[in-house]
Design a protein around this motif. Structure first.
Motif, mmCIF file in Angstrom:
data_model
loop_
_atom_site.group_PDB
_atom_site.id
_atom_site.type_symbol
_atom_site.label_atom_id
_atom_site.label_comp_id
_atom_site.label_asym_id
_atom_site.label_seq_id
_atom_site.Cartn_x
_atom_site.Cartn_y
_atom_site.Cartn_z
ATOM 1 N N THR A 73 -11.372 -3.956 -4.120
ATOM 2 C CA THR A 73 -10.664 -5.148 -3.724
ATOM 3 C C THR A 73 -11.615 -6.431 -3.699
ATOM 4 O O THR A 73 -12.478 -6.263 -3.061
ATOM 5 C CB THR A 73 -10.142 -4.884 -1.977
ATOM 6 N N GLU B 41 -14.109 0.391 -4.088
ATOM 7 C CA GLU B 41 -13.323 1.464 -3.581
ATOM 8 C C GLU B 41 -14.098 2.583 -3.439
ATOM 9 O O GLU B 41 -14.072 3.343 -2.313
ATOM 10 C CB GLU B 41 -12.271 1.805 -4.626
ATOM 11 N N ALA C 152 -7.793 -0.423 8.730
ATOM 12 C CA ALA C 152 -6.685 -0.895 7.575
ATOM 13 C C ALA C 152 -5.412 0.015 8.102
ATOM 14 O O ALA C 152 -5.586 1.247 8.633
ATOM 15 C CB ALA C 152 -7.132 -0.467 6.432
ATOM 16 N N ARG D 131 -0.079 2.290 4.075
ATOM 17 C CA ARG D 131 1.226 1.729 3.414
ATOM 18 C C ARG D 131 1.921 2.881 2.846
ATOM 19 O O ARG D 131 3.189 2.987 2.805
ATOM 20 C CB ARG D 131 1.050 0.598 2.426
ATOM 21 N N SER D 132 1.074 3.589 2.004
ATOM 22 C CA SER D 132 1.421 4.772 1.323
ATOM 23 C C SER D 132 0.752 5.728 0.940
ATOM 24 O O SER D 132 -0.705 5.502 0.999
ATOM 25 C CB SER D 132 2.422 4.421 -0.211
ATOM 26 N N SER E 122 -2.984 4.078 -0.093
ATOM 27 C CA SER E 122 -2.864 2.501 -0.381
ATOM 28 C C SER E 122 -2.563 1.890 1.339
ATOM 29 O O SER E 122 -1.810 2.334 2.033
ATOM 30 C CB SER E 122 -1.475 2.179 -1.274
ATOM 31 N N LEU E 123 -3.490 0.843 1.411
ATOM 32 C CA LEU E 123 -3.626 0.473 2.849
ATOM 33 C C LEU E 123 -3.865 -1.006 2.686
ATOM 34 O O LEU E 123 -4.028 -1.511 1.645
ATOM 35 C CB LEU E 123 -4.923 0.886 3.467
ATOM 36 N N THR E 124 -3.812 -1.739 3.899
ATOM 37 C CA THR E 124 -3.809 -2.977 4.003
ATOM 38 C C THR E 124 -4.954 -3.440 5.113
ATOM 39 O O THR E 124 -4.524 -2.920 6.159
ATOM 40 C CB THR E 124 -2.774 -3.694 4.154
ATOM 41 N N ASP F 18 -2.886 -9.237 4.576
ATOM 42 C CA ASP F 18 -1.952 -8.495 3.584
ATOM 43 C C ASP F 18 -2.830 -7.844 2.077
ATOM 44 O O ASP F 18 -2.342 -7.691 1.133
ATOM 45 C CB ASP F 18 -0.905 -9.241 2.862
ATOM 46 N N PRO G 117 -4.919 -5.563 0.006
ATOM 47 C CA PRO G 117 -4.857 -4.323 -0.210
ATOM 48 C C PRO G 117 -6.213 -3.527 -0.350
ATOM 49 O O PRO G 117 -7.096 -4.162 -1.035
ATOM 50 C CB PRO G 117 -4.115 -4.079 -1.668
ATOM 51 N N ARG H 177 -7.540 0.811 -1.367
ATOM 52 C CA ARG H 177 -7.444 1.944 -1.942
ATOM 53 C C ARG H 177 -8.347 2.986 -1.203
ATOM 54 O O ARG H 177 -9.484 2.308 -1.239
ATOM 55 C CB ARG H 177 -7.291 2.138 -3.457
#
Length: 354
Positions: free
Chosen positions: A249, A284, A299, A302-303, A314-316, A321, A323, A325
């Motif tokens: 990120t 990452e 974090a 999200r999914s 997957s996070l924030t 906002d 992202p 991983r």
């Protein structure tokens, strides 16, 4: 015969333009004999154009191309050798095998074009097929072979004339992901065992990292970075390279009272450059769940996707906002808050965007 020249390929000041549209500019690189260079870039970056310039399918606007010490293109000096005079081997996307010819006849085709005697052709074909492990399949037709075997036939045809350089034009791009991943390992082992001097064009990061001794990241018509796979991952030269390689990120950062924080938050990042603002790469692979590391952040999940190597989350970053991983050994639910650890030494700093 393979040249004893230490460089399989040398490019200097290479430029390609169509009128006012510049496709490539200022390309300089050397490829030592026995090494593989990957040209890695997004669609439209110029990597395929660069391969065609080496092959002689296009002529440069300026600069020079040398193959094994021989100048094959230098427009300022009027040197323009066509493809058939460059002595290169080529492996194409679809392998370009003739279905009505046997494996042996496919491999022999370049030698037939050179009008070599039949006995010499047969000896070279036998040797080339043995080198790629297909010596017992000489009489088969391509349709009777697996995809991996067809690829080996294409490589045997490329090396049968003992070229100083072999060009690979995205040979795995037409395969589905699962098959491609398996064939990358086989191709990497074969290329290494053959000790080829090769240029390999791809848009796939995994292919380039697995196959190449050095990787040239092509971005906007230039070489954004030329490095070994390890150096490319550990020390990306720019934010653009880091973003293209999906290394992690990119965070906007600012310095306040001598402390670096993620912009818009009070999340500390540790020491940074001598500037008021910057971008920072949070790799990452440096992230780990838990609070055992020297630096932490929180974090929100999200999914989640299930992988054969774990759980891809997957996070924030909390309160933003931005992202991130994470590959985790444990599943997590959307909405769950996780503590993540990392080392400030793993951060890579770049100038502020724009």
């Amino acid at each position: 015969m393979i040249s004893a020249h230490p460089l399989a390929l040398s490019l200097r000041g290479l430029r390609m333009a169509y009128g006012d549209q510049v496709v490539l500019d200022g390309i300089d690189l050397d490829l030592p004999k026995g090494q593989v260079l990957a040209l890695l870039g997004a669609s439209g970056s110029g990597k395929t154009t660069l391969l065609r310039l080496v092959a002689g399918l296009l002529m440069p606007t300026a600069g020079t191309v040398e193959i094994a010490g021989q100048t094959v293109a230098a427009p300022e000096r009027g040197v323009v050798l066509p493809p058939e005079k460059r002595g290169l081997g080529m492996v194409f996307q679809d392998y370009a095998l003739w279905p009505h010819l046997s494996v042996a006849r496919n491999v022999a085709f370049p030698l037939e074009m050179q009008r070599l005697p039949a006995a010499e052709r047969a000896a070279r074909v036998t040797q080339a097929l043995a080198r790629v492990g297909l010596g017992d399949l000489a009489d088969r037709r391509p349709s009777e072979l697996s995809g991996g075997q067809q690829q080996r036939v294409a490589i045997a045809r490329a090396i049968v004339g003992a070229p100083p350089l072999v060009l690979f034009d995205e040979p795995l791009s037409n395969l589905d992901r699962e098959l491609r991943e398996g064939m990358v390992e086989d191709l990497a082992a074969l290329v290494a065992n053959l000790e080829l001097s090769a240029v390999y064009v791809t848009h796939d990061h995994a292919e380039a990292l697995a196959l190449a001794d050095r990787i040239a990241v092509i971005h906007r018509g230039g070489i954004a970075q030329l490095a070994s796979p390890a150096e490319l991952i550990d020390r990306p030269a720019s934010a653009a390279v880091a973003e293209f390689l999906r290394l992690g990120t990119l965070l906007p950062a600012r310095c306040s009272d001598g402390e670096w924080v993620i912009k818009g938050t009070d999340i500390a990042l540790g020491p940074g450059p001598d500037a008021a603002a910057a971008q920072v790469l949070l790799p990452e692979r440096s992230l780990a769940p838990g609070t055992h590391g020297p630096a932490q952040l929180r974090a929100e999940v999200r999914s989640m996707q299930v992988r054969n190597t774990g759980f891809a989350l997957s996070l924030t970053i909390a309160g933003t906002d931005l992202p991130v991983r994470l590959l985790s050994a444990h599943p997590a639910r959307p909405g769950e808050m996780l503590a993540l650890s990392y080392s400030p030494d793993a951060l890579r700093w770049f100038p502020q965007a724009g």
